[in-house]
Structure formats: structure tokens, C-alpha cells
Design an enzyme around this catalytic site. Structure first.
Site, mmCIF file in Angstrom:
data_model
loop_
_atom_site.group_PDB
_atom_site.id
_atom_site.type_symbol
_atom_site.label_atom_id
_atom_site.label_comp_id
_atom_site.label_asym_id
_atom_site.label_seq_id
_atom_site.Cartn_x
_atom_site.Cartn_y
_atom_site.Cartn_z
ATOM 1 N N ALA A 1 -35.235 -20.836 36.286
ATOM 2 C CA ALA A 1 -35.171 -19.381 36.350
ATOM 3 C C ALA A 1 -34.657 -18.950 37.718
ATOM 4 O O ALA A 1 -35.244 -19.282 38.745
ATOM 5 C CB ALA A 1 -36.552 -18.792 36.100
ATOM 6 N N ARG B 1 -39.979 -31.402 30.021
ATOM 7 C CA ARG B 1 -40.733 -32.504 30.615
ATOM 8 C C ARG B 1 -40.149 -33.863 30.277
ATOM 9 O O ARG B 1 -40.194 -34.791 31.094
ATOM 10 C CB ARG B 1 -42.199 -32.433 30.175
ATOM 11 C CG ARG B 1 -42.971 -31.272 30.808
ATOM 12 C CD ARG B 1 -44.397 -31.200 30.273
ATOM 13 N NE ARG B 1 -45.174 -30.145 30.898
ATOM 14 C CZ ARG B 1 -45.151 -28.862 30.520
ATOM 15 N NH1 ARG B 1 -44.388 -28.504 29.491
ATOM 16 N NH2 ARG B 1 -45.891 -27.971 31.148
ATOM 17 N N TYR C 1 -43.108 -12.730 31.581
ATOM 18 C CA TYR C 1 -42.351 -12.157 32.687
ATOM 19 C C TYR C 1 -41.865 -10.762 32.302
ATOM 20 O O TYR C 1 -42.218 -10.230 31.245
ATOM 21 C CB TYR C 1 -41.239 -13.117 33.103
ATOM 22 C CG TYR C 1 -41.782 -14.454 33.559
ATOM 23 C CD1 TYR C 1 -42.819 -14.514 34.494
ATOM 24 C CD2 TYR C 1 -41.296 -15.661 33.046
ATOM 25 C CE1 TYR C 1 -43.349 -15.725 34.911
ATOM 26 C CE2 TYR C 1 -41.814 -16.877 33.460
ATOM 27 C CZ TYR C 1 -42.842 -16.910 34.391
ATOM 28 O OH TYR C 1 -43.367 -18.108 34.791
ATOM 29 N N GLN D 1 -30.196 -19.456 34.047
ATOM 30 C CA GLN D 1 -31.181 -18.579 33.447
ATOM 31 C C GLN D 1 -31.501 -17.455 34.431
ATOM 32 O O GLN D 1 -31.934 -17.710 35.553
ATOM 33 C CB GLN D 1 -32.465 -19.333 33.092
ATOM 34 C CG GLN D 1 -33.453 -18.482 32.292
ATOM 35 C CD GLN D 1 -34.768 -19.175 32.045
ATOM 36 O OE1 GLN D 1 -35.491 -19.480 32.984
ATOM 37 N NE2 GLN D 1 -35.096 -19.422 30.767
ATOM 38 N N LEU E 1 -42.484 -29.692 23.328
ATOM 39 C CA LEU E 1 -43.022 -31.004 22.984
ATOM 40 C C LEU E 1 -42.128 -31.754 22.005
ATOM 41 O O LEU E 1 -42.597 -32.350 21.030
ATOM 42 C CB LEU E 1 -44.454 -30.867 22.441
ATOM 43 C CG LEU E 1 -45.472 -30.307 23.434
ATOM 44 C CD1 LEU E 1 -46.852 -30.235 22.799
ATOM 45 C CD2 LEU E 1 -45.518 -31.133 24.711
ATOM 46 N N ARG F 1 -33.905 -16.121 25.956
ATOM 47 C CA ARG F 1 -35.153 -16.832 25.666
ATOM 48 C C ARG F 1 -36.241 -15.807 25.410
ATOM 49 O O ARG F 1 -36.453 -14.892 26.218
ATOM 50 C CB ARG F 1 -35.562 -17.750 26.820
ATOM 51 C CG ARG F 1 -36.977 -18.321 26.652
ATOM 52 C CD ARG F 1 -37.275 -19.443 27.619
ATOM 53 N NE ARG F 1 -36.714 -20.701 27.119
ATOM 54 C CZ ARG F 1 -37.000 -21.906 27.637
ATOM 55 N NH1 ARG F 1 -37.807 -22.004 28.675
ATOM 56 N NH2 ARG F 1 -36.457 -23.000 27.124
ATOM 57 N N SER G 1 -33.571 -27.896 29.425
ATOM 58 C CA SER G 1 -34.214 -26.594 29.475
ATOM 59 C C SER G 1 -34.450 -26.173 30.922
ATOM 60 O O SER G 1 -34.643 -27.017 31.802
ATOM 61 C CB SER G 1 -35.552 -26.669 28.739
ATOM 62 O OG SER G 1 -36.105 -25.397 28.545
#
Length: 366
Positions: free
Chosen positions: A68, A335, A193, A110, A312, A241, A33
Site C-alpha cells: 500500500a 504470505r 481503511y 496499490q 490462504l 481491492r 499481493s
């Protein structure tokens, strides 16, 4: 416009099944990601990005996204964001993407505009808004003149000419991504954003054709997606996204996201990357393992568009079950990839799959 459908005919797909999107073949369903690194000067990628992205490609991911990448200087979240607003940015990105391809992965970019959340410090420098005296900038821009939170600059409401300029910046950035060797681009329309600030009623109080009704609030995102699709090759997939809900009463909802996904699908978007939140600072978000999965499942089921699940997702079994149950077509992890760059290679064994490491690492996975 020629629309190329996602190939979903494979029986019993699992985490290590290949997936074809248009003419791009992903070796499995595992995606790195986009993760902001806040490690650029004047928008340039560096050796940090080469190692960060390259190691995840070595680790077996199918698709490796940059963080990004700002389409204009004022589109950055921080002064240290990656950029793709000028031709000089292409050279280093091309070097990185060449390495990613050599490892059998697909490179993605992205494309982003931070909108009213622009001009902030890096997280480890406090993450608060910064002005020109600290490397930030003014003005910043938004759908309406509503600051994100206390202490943030009040954005300037974009006029018709501004919207055209930003839309063309996304188009130019997509062309640069292609020149650099990317095979997927994703439009970032989430997390508060710029594009998210248009479609959410919490941040859009406009009275022109870009405000008010659902159709008006989604217009700028749809126009931007259509403009990018027009210059992005037919054989390459386009992702968007979104924040599937604002997690706030009176805000954007999951049902709104289904309707938006249907619009984007008709414009040639191939996959909806289903995140959530980020548009208001005080939202109550029920975080937990796979807490956003319901949105990927609902959007895919009700529209037929491919979806990506994010949020997650950590264990091999969890990720595999998402694909086997048909809840999403791809699993995007952030993460967990920071903690474990070689997650796809290590996850193969507990899922009874054969890892396929590069030859240099083969003895470690024998």
C-alpha cells in the site's frame, strides 16, 4: 469513456495461461499481493523494496504489486509506510519497476489511505497507535468520528473540501505511478481503511450525501475510482481491492459487494480484488484455506467483471483449480510469497507445466 473488456475466450484456462487485461498481457494468473514492509523513511522505496519485489518477478509471478502506497503523509498506516505523495518518490520506484519489467513481469502500485487506522507502530514494534511524540501524527481522518478500537485516535470527519483534496491525491498518485512505469494501479478500498470506512454502515454515520443509503455510502469510492480512471491510460487496467464482507451483523455483505462491483465496472474498473474484514476489531472470521474464494466467484458470476482470489491460497493444485473452475481470473498470494519467492517456478512441475526461469537460474530447474 472507452471500456476494454477482459479477454476470457481462451478455452480451458489454467494457472499458467496468459491473461489480457485491456492492453496488458500477464504471462500467467499468479500475482504478488500487496504486502506492507514497513521499511520506508518519509515514504521512499529503498533497496529492500528492490530486492523484495524484484525477487518475486525473477520467481515468475505475472504481476508484482507494491505494498500500500500512501497518497498523502497522513494516509500512512505507520511512519514507515511506502509513499507516493510527492514527485521525489518516483525515481526509486522507476528503478524497481524497470527491473521487474526486465524479468517479464508487470509492475503494479496499490494506492491507499489508511483513514481511521492511521498512525500506528510497525507490527514488530507492537502495532499500537502512536502519537506525534513517537513519530505518529494527529489528526487522523475517517468517514465519521468513530475510532477503530479502544486506544485509537478519534478521527476527524471529513468535510466536502477534505474529500476533494483526498480524491485529487489519489489522482496525483496514479499519475506518479504511471511516470514510474507501473502498468496496473489498484485502489485500496478494503481492510477498514478510508474508502472501506465510507461504504460500511459500521463506520459511516454521516447524514450528508456520503452517508445513509447504499448509493451515498459508496459514492466516495465511486468518485475516486472514476477520477483515477480519467487519468489512467485507456490501455492500462485499474483494479479495486474491497472487503467483500465485514463478517459482522449489520455490516457490509457479499450481496452489497456484488452491487458495488457492478457500479465500479460501469466506471471502467477492470478487476475486483476480493478480500474481506478489517473494519471492526471483534469480527468473527471463519479463516481457512481459500476462505474468501466464494466472494470472488460470486462477484465474477453475477457481474461479469474479472476477479482476483486472495486468502490462504498456498498449494499449486489449489491455485490451479481456482482458475480451472472459473472461480476467479487471478490468484493473489501474500504470505506464501514471503516464504517462497520463486513459488511460480517451483509450482510449474507438479502442474505439468514447463518452468521458465531466467537464464541465470536455468540449471536449477532443468
Amino acid at each position: 469513456m472507452r471500456l476494454v473488456r477482459v479477454d476470457k475466450k481462451q478455452l480451458n484456462p489454467h494457472l499458467y495461461s496468459p491473461l489480457r487485461l485491456r492492453e496488458v498481457q500477464l504471462r500467467n494468473r499468479i500475482v504478488v499481493s500487496p504486502m506492507c514492509q514497513y521499511s520506508s523513511e518519509d515514504g521512499f522505496a529503498s533497496d529492500w523494496h528492490l530486492v523484495h519485489l524484484g525477487s518475486r518477478a525473477v520467481g515468475g509471478a505475472a504481476l508484482v504489486f507494491t505494498e500500500a502506497a500512501a497518497v498523502l503523509p497522513e494516509a500512512r498506516i505507520s511512519p514507515n509506510d511506502l509513499g507516493i505523495w510527492k514527485d521525489e518518490h518516483v525515481e526509486m520506484l522507476a528503478r524497481i519497476f524497470s527491473f521487474v519489467r526486465q524479468q517479464g513481469a508487470i509492475a503494479g502500485v496499490q494506492l491507499a489511505h489508511a483513514g481511521r487506522k492511521a498512525s500506528t507502530a510497525r507490527p514488530w514494534d507492537g502495532g499500537k497507535p502512536v502519537g506525534p511524540e513517537a513519530g505518529g501524527w494527529s489528526p487522523i481522518f475517517g468517514a465519521s468520528a468513530i475510532p477503530f478500537a479502544d486506544g485509537y485516535q478519534t478521527p476527524e470527519e471529513l468535510d466536502k473540501a477534505d474529500l476533494a483534496r483526498i480524491r485529487e491525491a489519489f489522482v496525483a498518485a496514479a499519475k506518479r505511478a504511471l511516470q514510474a512505469g507501473a502498468e496496473v494501479v489498484e485502489i485500496h478500498a478494503a481492510h477498514g481503511y478510508l474508502l472501506h470506512s465510507f461504504y460500511s454502515p459500521l463506520s459511516n454515520q454521516r447524514t450528508d450525501r456520503y452517508g445513509g443509503s447504499f448509493e451515498n455510502r459508496t459514492r466516495f469510492l465511486c468518485e475516486t475510482a472514476a477520477a483515477v480512471r480519467a487519468v489512467w491510460p485507456d490501455e492500462l487496467p485499474l483494479f479495486v481491492r474491497i472487503s467483500s464482507t465485514d463478517w459482522t451483523e449489520g455490516g457490509w455483505t457479499g450481496e452489497d459487494s456484488v452491487a458495488l462491483a457492478q457500479q465500479l465496472k460501469s466506471l471502467g474498473v477492470d478487476l475486483i480484488d476480493c478480500s474481506s474484514g478489517g473494519n471492526v476489531p471483534d469480527a468473527t472470521i471463519p479463516t481457512g484455506s481459500g476462505y474468501q474464494l466464494r466472494f470472488a466467484e460470486q462477484i465474477g458470476r453475477e457481474t461479469g467483471i474479472a476477479t482476483g482470489a486472495v486468502g490462504l491460497i498456498t498449494s499449486p493444485e489449489q491455485a490451479d483449480q481456482i482458475i480451472r473452475a472459473g472461480h476467479a481470473d487471478l490468484v493473489l498470494m501474500a504470505r506464501e510469497f514471503l516464504r517462497h519467492p520463486y513459488w511460480p517456478l517451483n509450482a510449474a512441475k507438479p502442474l505439468h507445466q514447463k518452468p521458465e526461469p531466467p537464464a541465470q537460474y536455468g540449471r536449477a530447474f532443468a
